[in-house]
Scaffold this motif. Structure first.
Motif, PDB file in Angstrom:
ATOM      1  N   VAL A 206       0.838  -1.197   0.000  1.00  0.00           N
ATOM      2  CA  VAL A 206       0.000   0.000   0.000  1.00  0.00           C
ATOM      3  C   VAL A 206       0.878   1.254   0.000  1.00  0.00           C
ATOM      4  CG1 VAL A 206      -1.826   1.248   1.196  1.00  0.00           C
ATOM      5  CG2 VAL A 206      -1.893  -1.243   1.102  1.00  0.00           C
ATOM      6  N   CYS A 209       1.753   2.033  -3.392  1.00  0.00           N
ATOM      7  CA  CYS A 209       0.623   2.684  -4.074  1.00  0.00           C
ATOM      8  C   CYS A 209       0.547   4.163  -3.718  1.00  0.00           C
ATOM      9  CB  CYS A 209      -0.706   2.044  -3.666  1.00  0.00           C
ATOM     10  SG  CYS A 209      -0.948   0.380  -4.258  1.00  0.00           S
ATOM     11  N   LEU A 210       0.739   4.468  -2.429  1.00  0.00           N
ATOM     12  CA  LEU A 210       0.529   5.848  -1.953  1.00  0.00           C
ATOM     13  C   LEU A 210       1.752   6.732  -2.187  1.00  0.00           C
ATOM     14  CD1 LEU A 210      -1.292   5.486   1.486  1.00  0.00           C
ATOM     15  CD2 LEU A 210      -2.231   6.305  -0.672  1.00  0.00           C
ATOM     16  N   VAL A 234      -1.589  -6.387  -5.482  1.00  0.00           N
ATOM     17  CA  VAL A 234      -2.555  -5.332  -5.792  1.00  0.00           C
ATOM     18  C   VAL A 234      -3.144  -5.677  -7.156  1.00  0.00           C
ATOM     19  CG1 VAL A 234      -2.904  -2.881  -6.257  1.00  0.00           C
ATOM     20  CG2 VAL A 234      -1.440  -3.601  -4.372  1.00  0.00           C
ATOM     21  N   LEU A 239      -5.789  -3.925  -2.917  1.00  0.00           N
ATOM     22  CA  LEU A 239      -4.978  -4.918  -2.214  1.00  0.00           C
ATOM     23  C   LEU A 239      -5.839  -6.166  -2.056  1.00  0.00           C
ATOM     24  CD1 LEU A 239      -2.307  -5.549  -0.704  1.00  0.00           C
ATOM     25  CD2 LEU A 239      -3.486  -4.848   1.384  1.00  0.00           C
ATOM     26  N   ALA A 383       0.948   4.443   5.886  1.00  0.00           N
ATOM     27  CA  ALA A 383      -0.264   4.237   5.078  1.00  0.00           C
ATOM     28  C   ALA A 383      -1.396   3.673   5.939  1.00  0.00           C
ATOM     29  CB  ALA A 383       0.035   3.304   3.907  1.00  0.00           C
ATOM     30  N   LEU A 384      -1.070   2.694   6.789  1.00  0.00           N
ATOM     31  CA  LEU A 384      -2.068   2.115   7.697  1.00  0.00           C
ATOM     32  C   LEU A 384      -2.636   3.166   8.633  1.00  0.00           C
ATOM     33  CD1 LEU A 384      -0.252  -1.138   8.964  1.00  0.00           C
ATOM     34  CD2 LEU A 384      -2.107  -1.010   7.289  1.00  0.00           C
TER      35      LEU A 384
ATOM     36  N   MET B   1      -7.186  -0.619  10.771  1.00  0.00           N
ATOM     37  CA  MET B   1      -7.024  -1.725   9.803  1.00  0.00           C
ATOM     38  C   MET B   1      -7.564  -1.278   8.438  1.00  0.00           C
ATOM     39  SD  MET B   1      -5.790  -4.757   9.748  1.00  0.00           S
ATOM     40  CE  MET B   1      -5.293  -4.296  11.402  1.00  0.00           C
ATOM     41  N   LEU B   2      -6.786  -1.529   7.411  1.00  0.00           N
ATOM     42  CA  LEU B   2      -7.237  -1.177   6.065  1.00  0.00           C
ATOM     43  C   LEU B   2      -8.449  -1.992   5.668  1.00  0.00           C
ATOM     44  CD1 LEU B   2      -3.913  -0.988   4.094  1.00  0.00           C
ATOM     45  CD2 LEU B   2      -5.579   0.825   4.317  1.00  0.00           C
ATOM     46  N   VAL B   7      -8.894   0.602   0.221  1.00  0.00           N
ATOM     47  CA  VAL B   7      -7.618   0.357  -0.439  1.00  0.00           C
ATOM     48  C   VAL B   7      -7.722   0.623  -1.926  1.00  0.00           C
ATOM     49  CG1 VAL B   7      -5.918  -1.382  -1.039  1.00  0.00           C
ATOM     50  CG2 VAL B   7      -6.757  -1.212   1.277  1.00  0.00           C
ATOM     51  N   THR B  10      -6.839   4.041  -2.080  1.00  0.00           N
ATOM     52  CA  THR B  10      -5.446   4.394  -1.806  1.00  0.00           C
ATOM     53  C   THR B  10      -4.551   4.001  -2.954  1.00  0.00           C
ATOM     54  OG1 THR B  10      -4.993   2.297  -0.723  1.00  0.00           O
ATOM     55  CG2 THR B  10      -5.725   4.113   0.669  1.00  0.00           C
ATOM     56  N   ALA B  11      -4.971   3.046  -3.778  1.00  0.00           N
ATOM     57  CA  ALA B  11      -4.149   2.661  -4.908  1.00  0.00           C
ATOM     58  C   ALA B  11      -4.061   3.814  -5.912  1.00  0.00           C
ATOM     59  CB  ALA B  11      -4.701   1.410  -5.577  1.00  0.00           C
ATOM     60  N   GLY B  12      -4.782   4.889  -5.619  1.00  0.00           N
ATOM     61  CA  GLY B  12      -4.597   6.104  -6.403  1.00  0.00           C
ATOM     62  C   GLY B  12      -5.390   6.114  -7.698  1.00  0.00           C
TER      63      GLY B  12
END
Lengths: 405, 405
Positions: A206, A209-210, A234, A239, A383-384, B1-2, B7, B10-12
């Motif tokens: 992640v 990704c960010l 991913v 994810l 990120a978390l 927790m994601l 997500v 967040t992967a954009g």
């Protein structure tokens, strides 16, 4: 032709998005758009997120009210027409801490809410869970002191080399020797902030990704090696965690039938050939004693070291062929300690990958080395923390508005 | 927790849903809910789909106008309160045809729009693409005659053992010997209906979602064997296609280093050990000549046959361990010709799978045999046709309303 969107439907179990999860998604979407494009106006945020004007306006107002975003000093960002307000993540909003727990080391990073690194630090770790938590606690204090930081810590994210189930329980961390551990509550009790925990490789994926090289890639696989070897998947921009939360156990692909004994109880697992410890042990067998992966990289001219790196590349390339044949990714990123020796592995790795991969899938994929390096997992912790903090605050906002209503 | 939902964000690269794709999804959603629950009222369709009353009402009105759904004879489905109209898929709306093209056989099925089978038939196939199309054309005529069918054919879906790219072009079908073929336009030119084409295993996987045992499973892998061996990956409730559309090449996992030569040019591919042709060839080596996989199943008492089935189970179990270690699925479904011998493979298959799979992931997964049997791919064709027909008619409806507006 089937479209992925409609197939989600045909699978008979559409993801039901209720208004709360949509609000949460919109909030995360606007925040990240502003993080990656500081100085954007509401209009630009609309364009970046694909959300309509009214939605952006509501989300921005809420984030402003919570002090998470603010107007920039220069207000006009538009050349012609009515001036627009330039927004940015508020510097005063606090900091985040990310950490990687390993048997021998704890690595930490402190960042702003926008993900800008303020300080990083590496200290000794411990296999004793209580001791590891105490070390982390002291480490974070020192990290923040070093950064001269007295803003509020909004969240702490921790990546652990272990299997987390869907409920966030640590099922098994073989290299740490932890099993069935309620690690999150234990950490939260000792660290004075909300704590978010995940598998180290998922967290690092992640982060890629960010903050890393995968911002615009929809299908990629992150491979990392520290004490073991893990994979983060991913897929279609999300994810992928699997049924129990255990997907991506690349390190336990059986690649040598009847091969070396692994800590998991099986034989011939990839990580018994390509983890840092395995590489050092193999060199030891050949009469070369080296302290760590950096020393291996430095000794690349030594024929025995060359031989072992070639073996590692061949094994890793073979294992990656399974991933490519099955998942047809666009990108494979080598991270963690594997990133240190990645370029040295490439010749045999690429040869083995080509030998065992179907041509059209081989043509689709490229290999890269993680730019986050040793900070990939700690940045995964960031990120978390960012995700947890953004989504938990929407819950609080909803509770507030319910109390009002 | 994601959370998986966030997500994706967040992967954009959030999936931007525009109003047209949402309308298409809603339409497919309502249709399938009604297909699986004939006699539902609008209110019940709302509950089943999670859509609001107004949306359901608009979609139902549109589907009724197009003659795809209709009121049932009995109108009241509610015990108390105001009577509600029971709806159903219109019998007059037409039929669908699904087909599987293989080098030696073409298998076809005709169904109602609700997926009820009216007739099925198997005829000889051909490696010559023109000849195969002619055979299919004649076969479909005969199939419809046999079914006594004169309703309009709304769509024909064809599953092909080959690699289709994202644009629907057949890149390579090694066992048919077809390459870079614009198969869909060629079929559409000769068959008097809209044609939808996909990889056979992907099609069969969607059929398992719509008509088979996977209706409520979010992560499953469909493994099928005919001339080759393929895999369909349904992950987080969506068919996963990969970057180029080639994901799931299970048959080309290298499982025996330096092993048997494969049609793909590599060595030791899974399908050189477990496809029907490979099993028959191996039996031939051992002095047993059998015509097909059904004969193998019947000869299970023969020690040589037993030996080969044990080998096949061991190889398949080993290959499946890679899938389980990487994807942590809830279910693996064995289909196609593999379904015929699946129960005979289970002892060695399960042993090899257990030997090479991490314990928690092994505990999450179960193995099943496809209930669709030899009709899995033809029913996949039905799924393709249904999907294509539902989504293309929304495009037409939109064009109509644009012309009006």
């Amino acid at each position: 032709m089937l479209q992925p969107d409609s197939v989600e439907q045909t699978a008979g179990m559409p993801t039901k998005m209720n208004s709360s999860s949509i609000r949460r998604l919109n909030r995360v979407r606007v925040f990240h758009a502003l993080r990656q494009n500081p100085g954007s106006s509401q209009r630009e945020l609309g364009r970046l997120t694909g959300l309509d004007k009214a939605t952006v306006s509501v989300v921005v107002a809420q984030l402003q009210q919570e002090g998470l975003i603010e107007r920039m000093a220069s207000t006009s960002v538009r050349r012609v027409g009515r001036p627009e307000t330039a927004l940015t993540i508020a510097a005063s909003a606090g900091v985040l801490v990310g950490a990687r727990l390993e048997p021998k080391t704890i690595r930490m990073v402190a960042t702003t809410l926008a993900g800008e690194i303020l300080a990083h630090m590496q200290i000794d770790g411990s296999r004793n869970v209580r001791r590891a938590i105490t070390l982390l606690q002291k480490g974070i204090q020192e990290l923040l002191t070093q950064a001269g930081e007295n803003r509020e810590v909004r969240g702490i994210g921790v990546g652990i080399p272990g299997m987390m189930n869907r409920e966030g329980r640590l099922v098994l961390a073989p290299n740490l020797g932890w099993r069935n551990s309620e690690i999150r509550p234990m950490l939260e009790e000792n660290l004075n902030a909300p704590v978010y925990v995940d598998n180290d490789t998922n967290a690092a994926s992640v982060a890629e990704c960010l903050f890393g090289i995968c911002r615009t890639v929809r299908n990629f696989i992150f491979i990392t090696g520290h004490s073991g070897v893990g994979g983060g998947l991913v897929l279609d921009g999300r994810l992928y965690r699997g049924t129990g939360g255990f997907a991506g156990e690349v390190g336990h692909l059986s690649i040598v039938p009847g091969g070396r004994a692994c800590g998991c109880g099986k034989r011939g697992c990839l990580e018994t050939y390509v983890s840092e410890a395995s590489i050092l042990a193999r060199l030891e067998e050949l009469g070369r004693t080296l302290p760590d992966i950096w020393a291996v990289a430095e000794a690349q001219g030594d024929p025995k070291v060359r031989q072992v790196l070639d073996e590692v590349g061949t094994h890793l390339g073979f294992a990656l062929s399974h991933l490519v044949n099955l998942m047809n990714p666009e990108l494979i990123v080598l991270g963690g300690n594997l990133a240190v020796i990645a370029q040295l592995l490439m010749p045999t790795l690429k040869r083995a990958l080509a030998e065992h991969t179907l041509r059209p899938l081989l043509e689709d994929v490229r290999l890269e080395v993680s730019p986050l390096g040793a900070d990939a997992v700690p940045m995964g912790g960031i990120a978390l923390a960012l995700e947890g903090f953004l989504t938990s605050s929407v819950v609080m906002a909803e509770e507030r508005s319910q109390r009002r209503g």
